[in-house]
Design a protein around this motif. Structure first.
Motif, PDB file in Angstrom:
ATOM      1  N   UNK A 250       0.829  -1.211   0.000  1.00  0.00           N
ATOM      2  CA  UNK A 250       0.000   0.000   0.000  1.00  0.00           C
ATOM      3  C   UNK A 250       0.856   1.250   0.000  1.00  0.00           C
ATOM      4  N   UNK A 251       0.468   2.220  -0.834  1.00  0.00           N
ATOM      5  CA  UNK A 251       1.008   3.576  -0.810  1.00  0.00           C
ATOM      6  C   UNK A 251      -0.075   4.468  -0.218  1.00  0.00           C
ATOM      7  N   UNK A 252       0.162   5.008   0.966  1.00  0.00           N
ATOM      8  CA  UNK A 252      -0.873   5.779   1.668  1.00  0.00           C
ATOM      9  C   UNK A 252      -0.475   7.251   1.747  1.00  0.00           C
TER      10      UNK A 252
ATOM     11  N   UNK B 241      -0.959  -3.693  -5.481  1.00  0.00           N
ATOM     12  CA  UNK B 241      -0.683  -2.452  -4.765  1.00  0.00           C
ATOM     13  C   UNK B 241      -1.979  -1.662  -4.626  1.00  0.00           C
ATOM     14  N   UNK B 242      -2.232  -1.160  -3.433  1.00  0.00           N
ATOM     15  CA  UNK B 242      -3.343  -0.249  -3.181  1.00  0.00           C
ATOM     16  C   UNK B 242      -2.776   1.157  -3.017  1.00  0.00           C
ATOM     17  N   UNK B 243      -3.299   2.096  -3.789  1.00  0.00           N
ATOM     18  CA  UNK B 243      -2.932   3.505  -3.641  1.00  0.00           C
ATOM     19  C   UNK B 243      -4.066   4.193  -2.897  1.00  0.00           C
ATOM     20  N   UNK B 244      -3.763   4.722  -1.719  1.00  0.00           N
ATOM     21  CA  UNK B 244      -4.788   5.338  -0.882  1.00  0.00           C
ATOM     22  C   UNK B 244      -4.592   6.839  -0.823  1.00  0.00           C
ATOM     23  N   UNK B 245      -5.605   7.573  -1.258  1.00  0.00           N
ATOM     24  CA  UNK B 245      -5.649   9.024  -1.076  1.00  0.00           C
ATOM     25  C   UNK B 245      -6.624   9.268   0.075  1.00  0.00           C
ATOM     26  N   UNK B 246      -6.067   9.486   1.275  1.00  0.00           N
ATOM     27  CA  UNK B 246      -6.859   9.404   2.488  1.00  0.00           C
ATOM     28  C   UNK B 246      -7.518  10.677   2.953  1.00  0.00           C
ATOM     29  N   UNK B 247      -8.129  11.396   2.072  1.00  0.00           N
ATOM     30  CA  UNK B 247      -8.871  12.592   2.476  1.00  0.00           C
ATOM     31  C   UNK B 247      -8.024  13.845   2.439  1.00  0.00           C
TER      32      UNK B 247
ATOM     33  N   UNK C 272       5.193  12.950   5.946  1.00  0.00           N
ATOM     34  CA  UNK C 272       5.579  11.687   5.312  1.00  0.00           C
ATOM     35  C   UNK C 272       4.393  11.016   4.642  1.00  0.00           C
ATOM     36  N   UNK C 273       4.710  10.179   3.669  1.00  0.00           N
ATOM     37  CA  UNK C 273       3.766   9.191   3.146  1.00  0.00           C
ATOM     38  C   UNK C 273       4.128   7.857   3.784  1.00  0.00           C
ATOM     39  N   UNK C 274       3.168   6.951   3.829  1.00  0.00           N
ATOM     40  CA  UNK C 274       3.354   5.694   4.552  1.00  0.00           C
ATOM     41  C   UNK C 274       3.147   4.519   3.608  1.00  0.00           C
ATOM     42  N   UNK C 275       3.967   3.487   3.796  1.00  0.00           N
ATOM     43  CA  UNK C 275       3.836   2.278   2.993  1.00  0.00           C
ATOM     44  C   UNK C 275       3.653   1.051   3.879  1.00  0.00           C
ATOM     45  N   UNK C 276       2.959   0.040   3.351  1.00  0.00           N
ATOM     46  CA  UNK C 276       2.707  -1.199   4.099  1.00  0.00           C
ATOM     47  C   UNK C 276       2.833  -2.385   3.162  1.00  0.00           C
ATOM     48  N   UNK C 277       3.108  -3.536   3.742  1.00  0.00           N
ATOM     49  CA  UNK C 277       3.006  -4.804   3.034  1.00  0.00           C
ATOM     50  C   UNK C 277       2.221  -5.778   3.903  1.00  0.00           C
ATOM     51  N   UNK C 278       1.201  -6.405   3.297  1.00  0.00           N
ATOM     52  CA  UNK C 278       0.346  -7.369   4.001  1.00  0.00           C
ATOM     53  C   UNK C 278       0.475  -8.736   3.339  1.00  0.00           C
ATOM     54  N   UNK C 279       0.752  -9.733   4.144  1.00  0.00           N
ATOM     55  CA  UNK C 279       0.741 -11.102   3.652  1.00  0.00           C
ATOM     56  C   UNK C 279      -0.683 -11.640   3.763  1.00  0.00           C
ATOM     57  N   UNK C 280      -1.095 -12.453   2.806  1.00  0.00           N
ATOM     58  CA  UNK C 280      -2.480 -12.903   2.748  1.00  0.00           C
ATOM     59  C   UNK C 280      -2.922 -13.623   4.017  1.00  0.00           C
TER      60      UNK C 280
ATOM     61  N   UNK D 280      -0.012  -7.932   8.557  1.00  0.00           N
ATOM     62  CA  UNK D 280       0.953  -6.854   8.335  1.00  0.00           C
ATOM     63  C   UNK D 280       2.369  -7.349   8.611  1.00  0.00           C
ATOM     64  N   UNK D 281       3.233  -7.255   7.576  1.00  0.00           N
ATOM     65  CA  UNK D 281       4.602  -7.753   7.726  1.00  0.00           C
ATOM     66  C   UNK D 281       5.649  -6.662   7.564  1.00  0.00           C
ATOM     67  N   UNK D 282       5.287  -5.522   6.959  1.00  0.00           N
ATOM     68  CA  UNK D 282       6.252  -4.439   6.769  1.00  0.00           C
ATOM     69  C   UNK D 282       5.546  -3.095   6.860  1.00  0.00           C
ATOM     70  N   UNK D 283       6.261  -2.125   7.384  1.00  0.00           N
ATOM     71  CA  UNK D 283       5.757  -0.762   7.473  1.00  0.00           C
ATOM     72  C   UNK D 283       6.901   0.197   7.123  1.00  0.00           C
ATOM     73  N   UNK D 284       6.597   1.163   6.247  1.00  0.00           N
ATOM     74  CA  UNK D 284       7.630   2.097   5.802  1.00  0.00           C
ATOM     75  C   UNK D 284       7.143   3.529   5.945  1.00  0.00           C
ATOM     76  N   UNK D 285       8.102   4.435   6.204  1.00  0.00           N
ATOM     77  CA  UNK D 285       7.810   5.869   6.143  1.00  0.00           C
ATOM     78  C   UNK D 285       8.767   6.513   5.146  1.00  0.00           C
ATOM     79  N   UNK D 286       8.229   7.316   4.281  1.00  0.00           N
ATOM     80  CA  UNK D 286       9.054   8.082   3.342  1.00  0.00           C
ATOM     81  C   UNK D 286       8.836   9.553   3.676  1.00  0.00           C
ATOM     82  N   UNK D 287       9.832  10.152   4.305  1.00  0.00           N
ATOM     83  CA  UNK D 287       9.696  11.519   4.792  1.00  0.00           C
ATOM     84  C   UNK D 287       9.808  12.516   3.643  1.00  0.00           C
ATOM     85  N   UNK D 288       9.016  13.582   3.744  1.00  0.00           N
ATOM     86  CA  UNK D 288       9.004  14.609   2.706  1.00  0.00           C
ATOM     87  C   UNK D 288       9.999  15.705   3.042  1.00  0.00           C
TER      88      UNK D 288
END
Length: 389
Positions: free
Chosen positions: A127-129, A174-180, A369-377, A381-389
């Protein structure tokens, strides 16, 4: 006046108009008539829209428009001689406008599908959040400690998307989330819908819209380069509720001929996707008390709740990562998010800088920051990322 008397007192619109014509102050009119000031505002607004007020010029208003604000110039005798009206389209007219946009872009997107490789892992959903981007907001470093405008906002979206996508491990989806609050303002009046607060804006609304749509397209292209299947989730915000509704419809039409891109269309303010044993839910974050989310999600998504093991709700709105500690309901983790009886609740950082209003109130120094995740079926939740602006 007794509050009960104010509630029960019946006043006609004409009585309010007659009083306001003499007093010219809504609060004083309310006191003189013994009614609530909101009642005075409602009567006056109704009369102005109908053209039945002596302080406005008699010019007719188009039946497809509503009066938003007006400025009137008077002569020495108090007669109106000139008027500037701010009009907004009626809902039916806006519906026709959005329909025309959908027709113009129907099926025009061209997104190449990523080639399958042996390294692709269909068990993984990434996910790209992006929360609280506020494209169109204007901030100056002398007031807020940092500059921000439409160009900076869209560049941050693309740069953080590239950074997060480069850290994913060959996800199948991949899910791209535009969260409001993708947009800072919902219309060209540059005010918030509920409170009417005037916003600091960077450009004309039409230009902001063009830049926002282009940024959404660029981010989607990045996601399509990473995974075979891409879902777009658009969550309505308190700054841009109407814009998010039409943006979802327009993007749905735009990607109509792209089988690898799906725009999630759900009427609820809370959007959701199920991936294996994961229930993923997104909301903007306003309107519900923090300690009530478990019961809300369990009730609204009861079938999905029953067949999943891992459930994650993500929100923004507060413009920083947030922890809440309501009594007995939450088990706090060491990482700054919380579990509410089977539901992981998380408030994500905003991508935008601080505006002048928030800086004045002391809301400074939050992570951007924007936030990233990886989910195993099956593992969740197995991974969490932050990409700072």
């Amino acid at each position: 006046h007794n509050p009960n008397e104010i509630m029960n007192k019946k006043i006609t619109t004409q009585e309010v108009i007659d009083a306001y014509t003499q007093i010219r102050n809504k609060s004083k009119v309310a006191r003189a008539l013994g009614i609530d000031v909101r009642t005075v505002f409602n009567h006056i607004k109704k009369a102005e829209e109908a053209g039945n007020t002596p302080w406005l010029t008699p010019a007719a208003i188009s039946p497809t428009m509503n009066l938003h604000k007006t400025t009137v110039q008077y002569n020495a005798d108090g007669d109106p001689i000139q008027e500037w009206r701010r009009l907004i389209p009626q809902a039916s007219d806006m519906e026709a406008f959005v329909d025309s946009l959908c027709e113009r872009v129907q099926g025009k997107a061209r997104v190449p599908k990523k080639r399958a490789t042996k390294q692709d892992n269909d068990e993984i959903l990434a996910e790209l959040a992006f929360y609280d981007t506020h494209i169109g907001m204007r901030a100056h470093k002398d007031e807020t400690g940092g500059n921000y405008d439409t160009k900076i906002a869209t560049e941050r979206m693309i740069q953080t998307a590239e950074g997060l996508a480069g850290r994913f491990r060959k996800p199948g989806r991949v899910v791209v989330t535009f969260g409001g609050d993708i947009l800072h303002s919902d219309n060209r009046s540059s005010t918030t819908e509920k409170s009417g607060n005037v916003l600091d804006v960077d450009s004309r609304y039409s230009q902001v819209v063009d830049n926002a749509v282009a940024a959404c397209y660029d981010v989607t292209q990045i996601a399509c380069s990473v995974a075979k299947q891409v879902d777009i989730v658009i969550v309505e915000g308190n700054h841009d509720w109407h814009s998010c509704v039409w943006l979802a419809r327009v993007l749905k039409a735009f990607y109509a001929q792209c089988p690898n891109v799906n725009v999630v269309m759900q009427a609820s303010d809370r959007k959701h996707i199920v991936h294996g044993q994961n229930l993923l839910v997104w909301s903007h974050g306003d309107g519900v008390a923090a300690n009530q989310w478990q019961s809300v999600i369990a009730a609204e998504f009861a079938p999905q709740w029953g067949v999943t093991k891992h459930r994650h709700l993500k929100m923004g709105h507060v413009h920083h990562k947030k922890k809440n500690t309501p009594t007995r309901v939450i088990t706090q983790t060491a990482n700054g998010w919380e579990e509410q009886r089977g539901l992981l609740v998380e408030y994500l950082p905003a991508l935008c800088s601080t505006d002048a209003w928030h800086a004045e109130k002391g809301y400074l120094g939050s992570i951007r920051a924007a936030t990233g995740y990886e989910y195993h079926a099956t593992k969740g939740l197995v991974s969490r990322f932050y990409e700072h602006a």
